[in-house]
Scaffold this active site. Structure first.
Site, PDB file in Angstrom:
ATOM      1  N   ASN A   2     -10.399   6.255 -14.800  1.00 18.89           N
ATOM      2  CA  ASN A   2     -10.330   5.327 -14.017  1.00 18.89           C
ATOM      3  C   ASN A   2      -8.450   5.548 -13.567  1.00 18.89           C
ATOM      4  O   ASN A   2      -8.823   5.035 -12.112  1.00 18.89           O
ATOM      5  CB  ASN A   2     -11.028   4.116 -14.494  1.00 18.89           C
ATOM      6  CG  ASN A   2     -10.560   2.993 -13.729  1.00 18.89           C
ATOM      7  OD1 ASN A   2     -11.114   2.140 -12.308  1.00 18.89           O
ATOM      8  ND2 ASN A   2      -9.776   1.703 -14.326  1.00 18.89           N
ATOM      9  N   LYS A  61      -9.052  12.817  -4.425  1.00 21.66           N
ATOM     10  CA  LYS A  61     -10.503  12.295  -4.783  1.00 21.66           C
ATOM     11  C   LYS A  61     -11.429  13.152  -4.929  1.00 21.66           C
ATOM     12  O   LYS A  61     -12.909  12.617  -4.786  1.00 21.66           O
ATOM     13  CB  LYS A  61     -10.625  11.004  -3.990  1.00 21.66           C
ATOM     14  CG  LYS A  61      -9.976  10.078  -4.699  1.00 21.66           C
ATOM     15  CD  LYS A  61      -9.769   8.945  -6.159  1.00 21.66           C
ATOM     16  CE  LYS A  61      -9.236   7.902  -6.767  1.00 21.66           C
ATOM     17  NZ  LYS A  61     -10.265   7.274  -8.069  1.00 21.66           N
ATOM     18  N   TYR A 106      -4.401  11.217  -1.235  1.00 24.07           N
ATOM     19  CA  TYR A 106      -5.594  10.277  -2.064  1.00 24.07           C
ATOM     20  C   TYR A 106      -6.757  10.904  -1.666  1.00 24.07           C
ATOM     21  O   TYR A 106      -7.774  11.358  -3.453  1.00 24.07           O
ATOM     22  CB  TYR A 106      -5.370   8.723  -1.634  1.00 24.07           C
ATOM     23  CG  TYR A 106      -6.129   7.831  -2.083  1.00 24.07           C
ATOM     24  CD1 TYR A 106      -6.044   7.266  -3.913  1.00 24.07           C
ATOM     25  CD2 TYR A 106      -7.467   7.580  -2.423  1.00 24.07           C
ATOM     26  CE1 TYR A 106      -6.733   6.808  -4.542  1.00 24.07           C
ATOM     27  CE2 TYR A 106      -8.310   6.334  -2.271  1.00 24.07           C
ATOM     28  CZ  TYR A 106      -8.272   6.299  -3.632  1.00 24.07           C
ATOM     29  OH  TYR A 106      -9.106   5.607  -4.237  1.00 24.07           O
TER      30      TYR A 106
END
Length: 293
Positions: free
Chosen positions: A89, A157, A153
């Site tokens: 996470n 991802k 980012y």
């Protein structure tokens, strides 16, 4: 709660000091799991651990340090037992135009989100092979459709999605399951901080209403813990993100049209500067000294 497959099992959560990680730790503990909480901000990790109703271990670990993760895995194994579940996470974000971004800051986002997830899987994979366990990779809407001003980012991802698919194919015959969680906006420090910047706030405001809704971390964690219990290969929060998965090829042109319409004005207003690390977790990572050579 009795009857959960997590009862008396060890669960590892990275990025567990706050936000979604802390909420997921609470949700797993409510099912009777023992928790290993990994991340920066040891006082926050300790506070989360102390509030859990089941045994918990808080370890300050940088997920980009494979040696530290190997040591953490040995401690978890020795004190709580081999993990049956690992949730990758931990993540950070920064915003701003790619052309003027700091190369080290850009690389750090990818290093934490993508490489750190791979290091996490590598450190705990021997335990998951032993327990026929489950690895949950936290991904994002950004895995399906990239947005402007968030290039590091979005790249990270998209990378963790591909990594999750690859890892699943490698370990399935050993009885290890790998799931990918596609999440939209969650009410965390990172998202609240992003809303302080006009360019990120306005880009979000121009999304369709369902796409800009924010969900409480506890609500998302409740969905994720059910995913863990059922060892699902994918979970979408909110559920309509599944449609984005099906229609992901249509997303880049939509983003392009919106960007061409909105970015010139924001650029003229001087609202396109770098944000720096978003949220308290991002600032904790920055302050850890991890970026310094």
């Amino acid at each position: 709660m009795t009857g959960s497959p997590l009862q008396n099992r060890t669960v590892v959560v990275t990025g567990a000091a706050r936000g979604l990680g802390a909420a997921l730790a609470r949700a797993c503990a409510s099912r009777g799991a023992r928790l290993a909480l990994l991340g920066h901000e040891k006082p926050h990790l300790d506070a989360v651990a102390q509030d859990l109703p089941t045994p918990a271990l808080a370890l300050e670990v940088d997920v980009t340090d494979p040696d530290a993760l190997e040591d953490a895995a040995a401690q978890v194994r020795g004190r709580l037992g081999p993990p049956s579940v690992v949730v990758a996470n931990a993540g950070v974000a920064e915003g701003g135009p790619f052309a003027t971004s700091d190369p080290a800051a850009w690389a750090r986002v990818v290093d934490v989100n993508l490489t750190g997830s791979a290091h996490t899987a590598r450190a705990f994979l021997p335990d998951l092979l032993r327990t026929a366990g489950y690895h949950l990779q936290i991904a994002s809407l950004a895995s399906l459709g990239a947005a402007p001003l968030m290039s590091a980012y979005c790249a990270s991802k998209a990378g963790v999605e591909a990594f999750g698919h690859s890892l699943r194919a490698e370990v399935a015959h050993h009885g290890v399951a790998v799931g990918i969680a596609y999440l939209n906006w969650i009410d965390t420090d990172m998202i609240r901080d992003a809303d302080r910047y006009a360019v990120l706030r306005e880009l979000r405001a121009h999304l369709p209403p369902p796409a800009r809704r924010t969900f409480p971390a506890d609500v998302v964690a409740a969905r994720l813990v059910r995913t863990v219990e059922r060892r699902r290969t994918a979970v979408y929060v909110p559920g309509w993100l599944r449609l984005a998965q099906v229609g992901r090829a249509t997303l880049p042109p939509v983003v392009m049209r919106s960007s061409r319409r909105e970015l010139p004005r924001l650029e003229a207003e001087g609202a396109m500067g770098p944000t720096g690390p978003l949220g308290a977790g991002g600032r904790a990572d920055h302050g850890s000294g991890a970026r310094r050579p």
